[in-house]
Design an enzyme around this catalytic site. Structure first.
Site, PDB file in Angstrom:
ATOM      1  N   THR A   4      33.384  23.685  31.214  1.00 52.44           N
ATOM      2  CA  THR A   4      32.549  24.634  31.940  1.00 52.44           C
ATOM      3  C   THR A   4      32.872  26.070  31.569  1.00 52.44           C
ATOM      4  O   THR A   4      34.030  26.400  31.257  1.00 52.44           O
ATOM      5  CB  THR A   4      32.744  24.461  33.457  1.00 52.44           C
ATOM      6  OG1 THR A   4      32.059  25.504  34.158  1.00 52.44           O
ATOM      7  CG2 THR A   4      34.213  24.528  33.846  1.00 52.44           C
ATOM      8  N   TYR A  11      37.845  24.830  40.590  1.00 51.98           N
ATOM      9  CA  TYR A  11      36.970  24.062  39.697  1.00 51.98           C
ATOM     10  C   TYR A  11      37.213  24.461  38.245  1.00 51.98           C
ATOM     11  O   TYR A  11      37.470  23.611  37.379  1.00 51.98           O
ATOM     12  CB  TYR A  11      35.502  24.287  40.079  1.00 51.98           C
ATOM     13  CG  TYR A  11      34.527  23.805  39.033  1.00 51.98           C
ATOM     14  CD1 TYR A  11      34.467  22.464  38.677  1.00 51.98           C
ATOM     15  CD2 TYR A  11      33.667  24.692  38.390  1.00 51.98           C
ATOM     16  CE1 TYR A  11      33.571  22.023  37.709  1.00 51.98           C
ATOM     17  CE2 TYR A  11      32.771  24.252  37.422  1.00 51.98           C
ATOM     18  CZ  TYR A  11      32.735  22.922  37.078  1.00 51.98           C
ATOM     19  OH  TYR A  11      31.855  22.492  36.120  1.00 51.98           O
TER      20      TYR A  11
END
Length: 330
Positions: free
Chosen positions: A117, A141
């Site tokens: 990501t 995250y």
């Protein structure tokens, strides 16, 4: 030889399974169906319901099939949730990825493609961010994904595991032929939520923060069509099969669109205004993040085909209409 796709019943994973099946690959999907849909998996693929942290299950699957690659999508992806439950995210995204990696090495699987990501970069200037920028995630995250990237680098050095980590920017849209799309009921992706609002499935669209240091005060993101993202995965697989070097690549178009830009695109495509409510910033959201995307084109030969915000919105809106009919039993 077969390919193991973890999280292959989910949004992005199911598009990967579709692409692999269409090119004649043998595919095994491992998904715990916590957010994925069994019906999103192509019938030509074998679906195994289970968790990537289950060592005995992984050993059994890898003994039953001759895999030449693992494509790893399974994981948790909601930034604010990771701030509220960091240990849950480190378990699901990092600890379990370590188990998957260890079992792959033990089974002699030579290639690993990882769904990473752009959140690993953290807060960055509005100009495009390239792969050589030092990571500085601002959410658990992003940190959980960065840890998995590091494990891949170390496994490559120690065991010869060839890998590609693809750092996604904002993935949206659905299969252009309307076969699959983003189906998670409580998904937080802006374009999905905006399309649900346009169809009356939500009362209003919340805009989180209007005081960012961006042209219109709302968050700026690089939106990439899911089919183009999957094309990068297929290119990565072919590249590794030809003996290409391991590496990390951004996956985006190199263009930034604000939250208000997305709202206007949905209004254009749908032909009606959206009800909008402005709210405070969410924890962990960077102001702007746009891909420096030259490397994936130059090295992997990636050529996107759907580089248009209105097309992304159109395919997302079409899928939401189809999904509503499916959920209603139509």
């Amino acid at each position: 030889m077969a390919i193991l796709v973890t999280g292959g019943a989910g949004y992005i994973g199911s598009h990967m399974v579709l692409a692999l099946v269409e090119r004649g690959e043998q595919v095994v999907v491992l998904d715990n169906l916590s957010t994925g849909m069994w019906w999103a998996v192509q019938p030509e693929a074998k679906l195994v319901e289970g968790d990537i942290g289950d060592e005995a299950l992984l050993d059994r699957i890898m003994a039953e099939h001759r895999f030449d690659a693992v494509v790893h999508f399974a994981g948790s992806i909601v930034v604010p949730d990771s701030v509220r439950d960091p240990l849950g995210y480190y378990l699901n995204n990092t600890v379990k990825s370590r188990m998957l990696m260890a079992c792959a090495v033990k089974a002699g699987i030579p290639r690993f493609i990882f769904s990473s990501t752009a959140a690993v970069y953290g807060n960055v200037p509005a100009e495009p961010v390239f792969e050589d920028r030092p990571p500085a995630p601002v959410s658990p995250y992003g940190a959980s994904k960065l840890m998995t990237e590091q494990m891949l680098k170390d496994s490559h050095a120690a065991y010869g595991l060839q890998f590609i980590a693809l750092r996604y920017f904002n993935v949206a849209g659905g299969d252009p032929r309307g076969r699959i799309g983003q189906s998670t009921p409580r998904a937080t992706h802006l374009i999905k939520v905006a399309c649900q609002t346009a169809l009356g499935q939500r009362e209003r669209l919340e805009v989180f923060g209007t005081d960012y240091d961006t042209p219109d005060g709302t968050c700026l993101r690089d939106y990439i069509h899911v089919s183009d993202l999957i094309a990068a995965h297929v290119d990565a697989l072919d590249y590794l099969r030809k003996g290409g070097d391991s590496g990390i690549f951004n996956c985006g178009y190199g263009k930034g669109y604000s939250v208000l830009d997305v709202i206007r695109a949905v209004e254009r495509v749908n032909g009606a205004p959206l009800p909008v409510q402005y709210a405070p910033r969410r924890a962990g959201d960077p102001a702007a993040i746009v891909a420096g995307a030259a490397r994936v084109r130059e090295v992997l030969g990636w050529q996107p085909r759907h580089e248009n915000l209105d097309f992304i919105v159109e395919t997302a809106l079409n899928w939401e209409r189809k999904l509503a009919l499916r959920n209603a039993g139509g």
